[in-house]
Scaffold this active site. Structure first.
Site, PDB file in Angstrom:
ATOM      1  N   SER A   1       0.844  -1.201   0.000  1.00  0.00           N
ATOM      2  CA  SER A   1       0.000   0.000   0.000  1.00  0.00           C
ATOM      3  C   SER A   1       0.878   1.248   0.000  1.00  0.00           C
ATOM      4  O   SER A   1       1.603   1.522   0.964  1.00  0.00           O
ATOM      5  CB  SER A   1      -0.907   0.004   1.228  1.00  0.00           C
ATOM      6  OG  SER A   1      -1.606   1.225   1.253  1.00  0.00           O
TER       7      SER A   1
ATOM      8  N   HIS B   1      -1.119  -1.074  -4.544  1.00  0.00           N
ATOM      9  CA  HIS B   1      -2.392  -0.746  -3.910  1.00  0.00           C
ATOM     10  C   HIS B   1      -2.402   0.752  -3.609  1.00  0.00           C
ATOM     11  O   HIS B   1      -1.537   1.267  -2.900  1.00  0.00           O
ATOM     12  CB  HIS B   1      -2.567  -1.544  -2.614  1.00  0.00           C
ATOM     13  CG  HIS B   1      -3.895  -1.346  -1.950  1.00  0.00           C
ATOM     14  ND1 HIS B   1      -5.042  -1.998  -2.348  1.00  0.00           N
ATOM     15  CD2 HIS B   1      -4.267  -0.544  -0.919  1.00  0.00           C
ATOM     16  CE1 HIS B   1      -6.051  -1.616  -1.590  1.00  0.00           C
ATOM     17  NE2 HIS B   1      -5.610  -0.732  -0.713  1.00  0.00           N
TER      18      HIS B   1
ATOM     19  N   ASP C   1      -4.547   3.924  -2.186  1.00  0.00           N
ATOM     20  CA  ASP C   1      -5.682   4.307  -1.348  1.00  0.00           C
ATOM     21  C   ASP C   1      -6.088   5.743  -1.597  1.00  0.00           C
ATOM     22  O   ASP C   1      -5.325   6.672  -1.278  1.00  0.00           O
ATOM     23  CB  ASP C   1      -5.291   4.175   0.128  1.00  0.00           C
ATOM     24  CG  ASP C   1      -5.144   2.730   0.544  1.00  0.00           C
ATOM     25  OD1 ASP C   1      -6.101   1.967   0.387  1.00  0.00           O
ATOM     26  OD2 ASP C   1      -4.053   2.375   1.041  1.00  0.00           O
TER      27      ASP C   1
ATOM     28  N   MET D   1      -8.725   8.603  -0.527  1.00  0.00           N
ATOM     29  CA  MET D   1      -9.687   8.934   0.545  1.00  0.00           C
ATOM     30  C   MET D   1     -10.150  10.369   0.389  1.00  0.00           C
ATOM     31  O   MET D   1      -9.352  11.246   0.044  1.00  0.00           O
ATOM     32  CB  MET D   1      -9.002   8.816   1.905  1.00  0.00           C
ATOM     33  CG  MET D   1      -8.351   7.492   2.169  1.00  0.00           C
ATOM     34  SD  MET D   1      -7.519   7.529   3.768  1.00  0.00           S
ATOM     35  CE  MET D   1      -6.676   5.951   3.730  1.00  0.00           C
TER      36      MET D   1
ATOM     37  N   HIS E   1      -8.081   1.665  -4.516  1.00  0.00           N
ATOM     38  CA  HIS E   1      -9.091   1.446  -3.477  1.00  0.00           C
ATOM     39  C   HIS E   1      -9.751   2.791  -3.204  1.00  0.00           C
ATOM     40  O   HIS E   1      -9.158   3.644  -2.545  1.00  0.00           O
ATOM     41  CB  HIS E   1      -8.377   0.875  -2.238  1.00  0.00           C
ATOM     42  CG  HIS E   1      -9.236   0.687  -1.046  1.00  0.00           C
ATOM     43  ND1 HIS E   1      -8.703   0.418   0.207  1.00  0.00           N
ATOM     44  CD2 HIS E   1     -10.581   0.718  -0.870  1.00  0.00           C
ATOM     45  CE1 HIS E   1      -9.682   0.294   1.074  1.00  0.00           C
ATOM     46  NE2 HIS E   1     -10.829   0.486   0.456  1.00  0.00           N
TER      47      HIS E   1
ATOM     48  N   MET F   1     -11.967   5.112  -1.394  1.00  0.00           N
ATOM     49  CA  MET F   1     -12.704   5.337  -0.141  1.00  0.00           C
ATOM     50  C   MET F   1     -13.330   6.718  -0.244  1.00  0.00           C
ATOM     51  O   MET F   1     -12.937   7.664   0.452  1.00  0.00           O
ATOM     52  CB  MET F   1     -11.735   5.232   1.045  1.00  0.00           C
ATOM     53  CG  MET F   1     -11.318   3.806   1.350  1.00  0.00           C
ATOM     54  SD  MET F   1      -9.852   3.713   2.387  1.00  0.00           S
ATOM     55  CE  MET F   1      -8.597   3.776   1.121  1.00  0.00           C
TER      56      MET F   1
ATOM     57  N   MET G   1     -12.088  -5.326   4.547  1.00  0.00           N
ATOM     58  CA  MET G   1     -11.243  -4.454   5.378  1.00  0.00           C
ATOM     59  C   MET G   1     -11.048  -5.124   6.737  1.00  0.00           C
ATOM     60  O   MET G   1     -12.018  -5.509   7.390  1.00  0.00           O
ATOM     61  CB  MET G   1     -11.913  -3.088   5.577  1.00  0.00           C
ATOM     62  CG  MET G   1     -11.943  -2.193   4.359  1.00  0.00           C
ATOM     63  SD  MET G   1     -10.320  -1.828   3.643  1.00  0.00           S
ATOM     64  CE  MET G   1      -9.457  -1.054   5.036  1.00  0.00           C
TER      65      MET G   1
ATOM     66  N   ASP H   1      -7.226  -6.134   3.707  1.00  0.00           N
ATOM     67  CA  ASP H   1      -6.517  -4.856   3.785  1.00  0.00           C
ATOM     68  C   ASP H   1      -6.612  -4.278   5.185  1.00  0.00           C
ATOM     69  O   ASP H   1      -7.718  -3.995   5.662  1.00  0.00           O
ATOM     70  CB  ASP H   1      -7.175  -3.899   2.765  1.00  0.00           C
ATOM     71  CG  ASP H   1      -6.505  -2.540   2.682  1.00  0.00           C
ATOM     72  OD1 ASP H   1      -5.458  -2.337   3.316  1.00  0.00           O
ATOM     73  OD2 ASP H   1      -7.047  -1.677   1.961  1.00  0.00           O
TER      74      ASP H   1
HETATM   75  C1  DX5 Z   1      -6.585   1.854   5.161  1.00  0.00           C
HETATM   76  C2  DX5 Z   1      -6.041   1.515   3.803  1.00  0.00           C
HETATM   77  C3  DX5 Z   1      -4.970   0.496   3.786  1.00  0.00           C
HETATM   78  C4  DX5 Z   1      -3.720   0.865   4.525  1.00  0.00           C
HETATM   79  C5  DX5 Z   1      -3.104  -0.399   5.039  1.00  0.00           C
HETATM   80  O1  DX5 Z   1      -7.780   2.555   5.018  1.00  0.00           O
HETATM   81  O2  DX5 Z   1      -7.085   1.032   2.964  1.00  0.00           O
HETATM   82  O3  DX5 Z   1      -4.660   0.092   2.455  1.00  0.00           O
HETATM   83  O4  DX5 Z   1      -2.776   1.542   3.732  1.00  0.00           O
HETATM   84  O5  DX5 Z   1      -2.027  -0.074   5.839  1.00  0.00           O
HETATM   85  P1  DX5 Z   1      -1.473  -1.070   6.968  1.00  0.00           P
HETATM   86  O6  DX5 Z   1      -1.034  -2.308   6.256  1.00  0.00           O
HETATM   87  O7  DX5 Z   1      -0.369  -0.300   7.578  1.00  0.00           O
HETATM   88  O8  DX5 Z   1      -2.611  -1.343   7.909  1.00  0.00           O
HETATM   89 ZN    ZN Z   2      -6.600   0.093   0.967  1.00  0.00          ZN
END
Ligand code: DX5
Ligand code: ZN
Length: 216
Positions: free
Chosen positions: A8, A32, A34, A36, A65, A67, A137, A175
């Site tokens: 990630s 990956h 993220d 947000m 991903h 969010m 998740m 994740d």
């Molecule tokens: C959280 C993200 C994850 C995050 C995971 O909302 O979707 O992808 O980066 O990070 P770790 O592995 O540190 O929990």
């Molecule tokens: Zn993620």
């Protein structure tokens, strides 16, 4: 198929991002990413200013991903960046989930449906046979570095059993908080794609950490 590891980028070193991209190109399976929006989840991460640049260097598939509320607004733009996989949250799509999957497929993108730990895993069942992957998740979406919620292992097993019962081929991605202490149980539960931020990028040897997560 053996388990694939998706580091990630949220946990990468943004002052030296190219080094971390090189690491994933060399040792990882998938990027990956993220995204947000501060509304669906209580944090804001990065957007196209990062994804557009990363897309030029990525030699592995990109898994975005989303969010965000209104994830569908970004599908075409992600296609133009060459993104191969996009997941959106069921919480943000609800009765439009099927339509969003169809829209991603029409763009030639693999469609993933994500749920937070407080959404019953059964909510995903209607999309078995339709979605390409499901993102369970194992922390509440929004931040890296959180503690793994153990109940997630049972949720993966429940979903896996339903996928197999129906003879479908959907993959399961997990994740959040994945580390050496829980990854084997996740693999045994039937996970196909492992996302890991801190475990990879906070390690002294990220390439070894990826190998450890893959288990081979
Ligand atoms: C959280 C993200 C994850 C995050 C995971 O909302 O979707 O992808 O980066 O990070 P770790 O592995 O540190 O929990
Ligand atoms: Zn993620």
């Amino acid at each position: 198929m053996s388990v694939q590891v998706a580091p990630s980028i949220l946990a990468a070193d943004f002052l030296h991002l190219e080094d971390d991209i090189r690491l994933v190109n060399k040792s990882g399976d998938i990027f990956h990413l993220d995204v947000m929006d501060g509304t669906l989840v209580p944090n804001i991460s990065f957007g196209f200013s990062v994804i557009d640049q990363l897309a030029k260097k990525a030699e592995r598939p990109m898994d975005v991903h989303l969010m965000v509320v209104h994830p569908e607004r970004w599908f075409e733009k992600l296609q133009s960046d060459g993104v191969q996989m996009v997941s959106f949250h069921w919480e943000a799509s609800r009765c439009r989930t099927s339509r969003f999957i169809d829209r991603l497929h029409a763009l030639g993108i693999k469609a993933g449906v994500a749920i937070d730990p407080d959404v019953p895993v059964k909510k995903l069942f209607p999309y078995i046979g339709k979605a390409d992957y499901f993102l369970i998740m194992s922390v509440f979406a929004g931040f890296g570095g959180q503690k793994f919620i153990y109940d997630s292992i049972d949720r993966v097993m429940t979903l896996k059993a339903e996928i197999e019962k129906r003879g479908a081929t959907a993959l399961i991605e997990v994740d959040g908080g994945v580390n050496a202490g829980n990854v084997q149980a996740l693999r045994e539960a039937g996970v196909d794609l492992i996302v890991a931020g801190s475990t990879v990028f906070r390690s002294d040897n990220p390439a070894e950490a990826i190998k450890m997560l893959r288990g081979v």
